[in-house]
Design a protein around this motif. Structure first.
Motif, PDB file in Angstrom:
ATOM      1  N   TYR A 173      -4.795   3.044   3.601  1.00 20.15           N
ATOM      2  CA  TYR A 173      -5.133   2.816   2.201  1.00 20.15           C
ATOM      3  C   TYR A 173      -6.636   2.592   2.088  1.00 20.15           C
ATOM      4  N   ASN A 197       3.386   4.229  -1.232  1.00 18.45           N
ATOM      5  CA  ASN A 197       3.575   4.970  -2.497  1.00 18.45           C
ATOM      6  C   ASN A 197       2.326   4.966  -3.379  1.00 18.45           C
ATOM      7  N   THR A 198       1.164   4.902  -2.760  1.00 21.27           N
ATOM      8  CA  THR A 198      -0.086   4.980  -3.523  1.00 21.27           C
ATOM      9  C   THR A 198      -0.912   6.209  -3.155  1.00 21.27           C
ATOM     10  N   GLN A 199      -0.356   7.075  -2.295  1.00 24.10           N
ATOM     11  CA  GLN A 199      -1.113   8.237  -1.815  1.00 24.10           C
ATOM     12  C   GLN A 199      -2.437   7.796  -1.176  1.00 24.10           C
ATOM     13  N   GLY A 249      -4.124   5.289  -1.771  1.00 24.18           N
ATOM     14  CA  GLY A 249      -5.023   4.671  -2.742  1.00 24.18           C
ATOM     15  C   GLY A 249      -5.323   5.543  -3.941  1.00 24.18           C
ATOM     16  N   ALA A 306       0.812  -1.222   0.000  1.00 26.38           N
ATOM     17  CA  ALA A 306       0.000   0.000   0.000  1.00 26.38           C
ATOM     18  C   ALA A 306       0.844   1.271   0.000  1.00 26.38           C
ATOM     19  N   SER A 313      -9.801   2.024  -1.275  1.00 32.06           N
ATOM     20  CA  SER A 313     -10.237   2.090  -2.676  1.00 32.06           C
ATOM     21  C   SER A 313     -11.683   2.548  -2.760  1.00 32.06           C
ATOM     22  N   GLN A 318      -1.126  -2.505  -8.734  1.00 36.57           N
ATOM     23  CA  GLN A 318      -0.970  -2.288  -7.299  1.00 36.57           C
ATOM     24  C   GLN A 318      -2.244  -2.665  -6.545  1.00 36.57           C
ATOM     25  N   ARG A 319      -3.394  -2.320  -7.104  1.00 40.05           N
ATOM     26  CA  ARG A 319      -4.651  -2.685  -6.446  1.00 40.05           C
ATOM     27  C   ARG A 319      -4.801  -4.205  -6.360  1.00 40.05           C
ATOM     28  N   GLN A 328      -3.322   7.138  -6.059  1.00 43.34           N
ATOM     29  CA  GLN A 328      -2.467   6.924  -7.216  1.00 43.34           C
ATOM     30  C   GLN A 328      -2.140   5.448  -7.446  1.00 43.34           C
ATOM     31  N   ALA A 329      -2.943   4.566  -6.904  1.00 45.14           N
ATOM     32  CA  ALA A 329      -2.689   3.133  -7.063  1.00 45.14           C
ATOM     33  C   ALA A 329      -3.042   2.698  -8.488  1.00 45.14           C
ATOM     34  N   SER A 330      -2.124   1.972  -9.107  1.00 42.67           N
ATOM     35  CA  SER A 330      -2.388   1.429 -10.442  1.00 42.67           C
ATOM     36  C   SER A 330      -3.209   0.144 -10.312  1.00 42.67           C
TER      37      SER A 330
END
Length: 313
Positions: free
Chosen positions: A142, A98-100, A102, A96, A144, A109-110, A104-106
């Protein structure tokens, strides 16, 4: 006569545990006169009696050893499982990063986060939620969930900053629910202090519908706890000019500002509909002393929280 002598020898045989056999003397028909009874003095024969452990004692020792091995094996298995669990939790937090939180999660990454989350959830599956353990303050790591990501998206503008987001559960000693407070620290650049300039507080009651499902009934939104920036303080009450009572009243008003908006009437009117609405129903999929995982039912979205210091409201 031989029989009498055999009887006496049997008594001696009993005392010395079978060292001499009366039958031997009778069968060989050794004359009594040739026997030196003095050499058969028991007092001069030093023999240690043979003793054997009762089978029950031996079996008892065996059972104790087996029980000890079983306890040790169970303890070792428990330690191994705890290490595996801690590694799974660490892998989830790393996924989780480096995703800000959630935003900026690609897609990859999700998918990795979802897989890592399932790996942790399996260790707590089927257990009822412990409300005493749930009680406390949790920091969002994190999510979504679309309703939270919208807030993060708005923070990309130069007019809004979003700081830390907390959930504060108040349910210690309760059995069927409690109160949860969603706390968002935010700011307006140049007007309020960076990231922590204001607090948005959403208060809700939650009820335990099943072992893991909770339903949130939102009651009130509060905006307050303003901390104005130095630039605004200078603008309102310049240091080079004498401060009047009006300047001080404005500063005091801003620092003590608090606005509340009730949501309770809408919740009561739409109680039946809200039970199926996005964000109202949550499944708490994992809980321990330092991690809380949840899933929003209806609108989707997952949440990863870690326990933090108590938040003073």
């Amino acid at each position: 006569m031989c029989a009498a002598f055999a009887a006496s020898l049997m008594e001696m045989n009993t005392l010395i545990h079978g060292t001499f056999s009366a039958q031997f003397y009778c069968q060989r028909k050794i004359p009594i006169s040739t026997l030196n009874l003095k050499k058969l003095q028991i007092s001069k024969v030093k023999m240690e009696p043979f003793t054997s452990q009762p089978s029950s004692m031996l079996f008892g020792i065996s059972r104790k050893r087996r029980a000890t091995r079983f306890v040790y094996r169970a303890y070792a298995d428990s330690e191994t499982q705890e290490r595996v669990l801690q590694k799974a939790k660490l892998d989830l937090l790393r996924a989780a990063q480096n995703t800000q939180r959630g935003l900026q999660a690609s897609d990859d990454q999700r998918a990795s986060i979802e897989e890592a989350m399932v790996s942790v959830e399996q260790y707590d599956a089927g257990k009822p939620i412990n409300l005493d353990q749930l009680d406390g303050t949790w920091l969002l790591q994190y999510t979504s969930a679309s309703d939270v990501l919208v807030l993060f998206e708005a923070a990309r503008s130069p007019f809004l900053q979003v700081g830390q987001i907390y959930q504060k559960f108040e349910c210690k000693g309760c059995t069927d629910g409690g109160v949860v407070r969603n706390i968002v620290r935010c700011s307006i650049p140049s007007i309020l202090q960076e990231n922590e300039g204001a607090m948005l507080l959403v208060t809700a009651k939650f009820s335990l519908l099943s072992q893991r499902n909770i339903f949130l009934e939102f009651e009130e939104v509060t905006v307050g706890n303003l901390m104005i920036s130095e630039q605004l303080q200078t603008l309102i009450a310049p240091a080079i000019l004498p401060r009047t009572s009006l300047n001080l009243e404005i500063l005091q008003f801003l620092r003590g500002f608090e606005a509340k908006f009730s949501l309770q009437r809408y919740t009561k009117e739409q109680a039946d509909g809200r039970r199926a609405s996005p964000g109202g129903l949550y499944y708490l999929s994992y809980l321990d002393g330092d991690m809380l995982l949840g899933r929003a039912i209806g609108g989707g979205g997952i949440f990863i929280f870690s326990r933090t210091q108590p938040f003073q409201i």
